[in-house]
Design a protein around this motif. Sequence first.
Motif, PDB file in Angstrom:
ATOM      1  N   LYS A 120      -8.147  54.461 -26.447  1.00  0.00           N
ATOM      2  CA  LYS A 120      -8.446  53.157 -26.156  1.00  0.00           C
ATOM      3  C   LYS A 120      -7.251  52.160 -26.527  1.00  0.00           C
ATOM      4  O   LYS A 120      -6.733  51.231 -25.557  1.00  0.00           O
ATOM      5  N   THR A 121      -6.471  52.327 -27.521  1.00  0.00           N
ATOM      6  CA  THR A 121      -5.054  51.543 -28.002  1.00  0.00           C
ATOM      7  C   THR A 121      -4.248  51.748 -27.134  1.00  0.00           C
ATOM      8  O   THR A 121      -3.593  50.928 -26.663  1.00  0.00           O
ATOM      9  N   TYR A 122      -3.760  53.033 -26.519  1.00  0.00           N
ATOM     10  CA  TYR A 122      -3.007  53.235 -25.960  1.00  0.00           C
ATOM     11  C   TYR A 122      -2.818  52.412 -24.493  1.00  0.00           C
ATOM     12  O   TYR A 122      -2.053  52.049 -23.819  1.00  0.00           O
ATOM     13  N   TYR A 123      -4.119  52.530 -24.022  1.00  0.00           N
ATOM     14  CA  TYR A 123      -4.449  51.880 -22.688  1.00  0.00           C
ATOM     15  C   TYR A 123      -4.890  50.352 -22.666  1.00  0.00           C
ATOM     16  O   TYR A 123      -4.825  49.954 -21.578  1.00  0.00           O
ATOM     17  N   SER A 124      -5.152  50.114 -23.967  1.00  0.00           N
ATOM     18  CA  SER A 124      -5.640  48.836 -23.817  1.00  0.00           C
ATOM     19  C   SER A 124      -4.636  47.749 -23.326  1.00  0.00           C
ATOM     20  O   SER A 124      -5.076  46.758 -22.479  1.00  0.00           O
ATOM     21  N   LYS A 125      -3.334  47.844 -23.436  1.00  0.00           N
ATOM     22  CA  LYS A 125      -2.370  46.720 -22.814  1.00  0.00           C
ATOM     23  C   LYS A 125      -2.843  46.635 -21.406  1.00  0.00           C
ATOM     24  O   LYS A 125      -2.418  45.681 -20.692  1.00  0.00           O
ATOM     25  N   LEU A 126      -2.982  47.802 -20.779  1.00  0.00           N
ATOM     26  CA  LEU A 126      -3.059  47.892 -19.524  1.00  0.00           C
ATOM     27  C   LEU A 126      -4.398  47.456 -18.726  1.00  0.00           C
ATOM     28  O   LEU A 126      -4.319  46.905 -17.713  1.00  0.00           O
ATOM     29  N   GLU A 127      -5.180  47.405 -19.632  1.00  0.00           N
ATOM     30  CA  GLU A 127      -6.634  47.015 -18.947  1.00  0.00           C
ATOM     31  C   GLU A 127      -6.706  45.431 -18.437  1.00  0.00           C
ATOM     32  O   GLU A 127      -7.613  45.121 -17.903  1.00  0.00           O
ATOM     33  N   LEU A 128      -5.524  44.787 -19.143  1.00  0.00           N
ATOM     34  CA  LEU A 128      -5.605  43.212 -18.830  1.00  0.00           C
ATOM     35  C   LEU A 128      -5.439  43.124 -17.480  1.00  0.00           C
ATOM     36  O   LEU A 128      -5.708  41.919 -16.765  1.00  0.00           O
ATOM     37  N   LYS A 129      -4.752  43.953 -16.501  1.00  0.00           N
ATOM     38  CA  LYS A 129      -4.545  43.526 -15.273  1.00  0.00           C
ATOM     39  C   LYS A 129      -5.890  43.609 -14.565  1.00  0.00           C
ATOM     40  O   LYS A 129      -6.627  44.737 -14.548  1.00  0.00           O
ATOM     41  N   ASN A 130      -6.195  42.998 -13.544  1.00  0.00           N
ATOM     42  CA  ASN A 130      -7.559  43.053 -12.977  1.00  0.00           C
ATOM     43  C   ASN A 130      -7.694  43.819 -11.924  1.00  0.00           C
ATOM     44  O   ASN A 130      -8.704  43.900 -11.349  1.00  0.00           O
ATOM     45  N   ASN A 131      -6.626  44.421 -11.474  1.00  0.00           N
ATOM     46  CA  ASN A 131      -6.624  45.405 -10.255  1.00  0.00           C
ATOM     47  C   ASN A 131      -6.814  46.766 -10.899  1.00  0.00           C
ATOM     48  O   ASN A 131      -6.732  47.777 -10.249  1.00  0.00           O
ATOM     49  N   PHE A 132      -6.955  46.967 -12.218  1.00  0.00           N
ATOM     50  CA  PHE A 132      -6.897  48.340 -12.864  1.00  0.00           C
ATOM     51  C   PHE A 132      -8.279  48.655 -13.782  1.00  0.00           C
ATOM     52  O   PHE A 132      -8.617  47.682 -14.391  1.00  0.00           O
ATOM     53  N   VAL A 133      -8.813  49.825 -13.544  1.00  0.00           N
ATOM     54  CA  VAL A 133      -9.943  50.105 -14.653  1.00  0.00           C
ATOM     55  C   VAL A 133      -9.558  51.515 -15.021  1.00  0.00           C
ATOM     56  O   VAL A 133      -9.062  52.088 -14.220  1.00  0.00           O
ATOM     57  N   ILE A 134     -10.328  51.918 -16.130  1.00  0.00           N
ATOM     58  CA  ILE A 134     -10.481  53.083 -16.380  1.00  0.00           C
ATOM     59  C   ILE A 134     -11.946  53.752 -16.002  1.00  0.00           C
ATOM     60  O   ILE A 134     -12.975  53.256 -16.074  1.00  0.00           O
TER      61      ILE A 134
END
Length: 194
Positions: free
Chosen positions: A89-103
Amino acid sequence: WGPERVTEIPVRFLSLKKNKLNPKYDIGFFSSANWLRSKLGHIDLDNNDKKNEESLFNYVLEYSKNNNLRLILFLHPLEKNHIYKEITKTYYSKLELKNNFVIGNINLHSNEGFDKINIGISLFSTLMFERIYCGFKTIIAPFGYKRFPIKNSALSNICVLDKTELSNKLNESLKLTTKAFFRLNKIDQYSEFI
């Protein structure tokens, strides 16, 4: 023929003569968890997989953002393991801020989402061979691999080895129907489901 884990492919993909797409996302990235494997001290096999997968994922993120495409990340089972939940969760958290990206849903096997994406991409994963077998558009990006793909093989037609090739292949492939993608890349013999 069938990929190594053909018995784990959802039955709905194997019971139809043609798998229908219902793409909610334009691109699906399938993680091999190389960042976590590196952190755990797993062997790299001299391919620099951690760096190469991170570069590939960043290229895909950038391409998706620049082209206003929806991107879903399918986590590797190691990343989904409850033991590594917080670090992932920590590793990917910075990336989730992009609105075109989801896990993707961590409670489902990644192959459950095959029909939810227009095209799947990975550094090198057995899931890519499952996608091909089931008749779904796929790009393999074996950055750093010296022995794959075999030059002039059918699979070399869906492999990209750098950012420019990736961009060109995505520009071409996103517009194609599944049947056209398989025929153009001469991989239609690998699937009965197109």
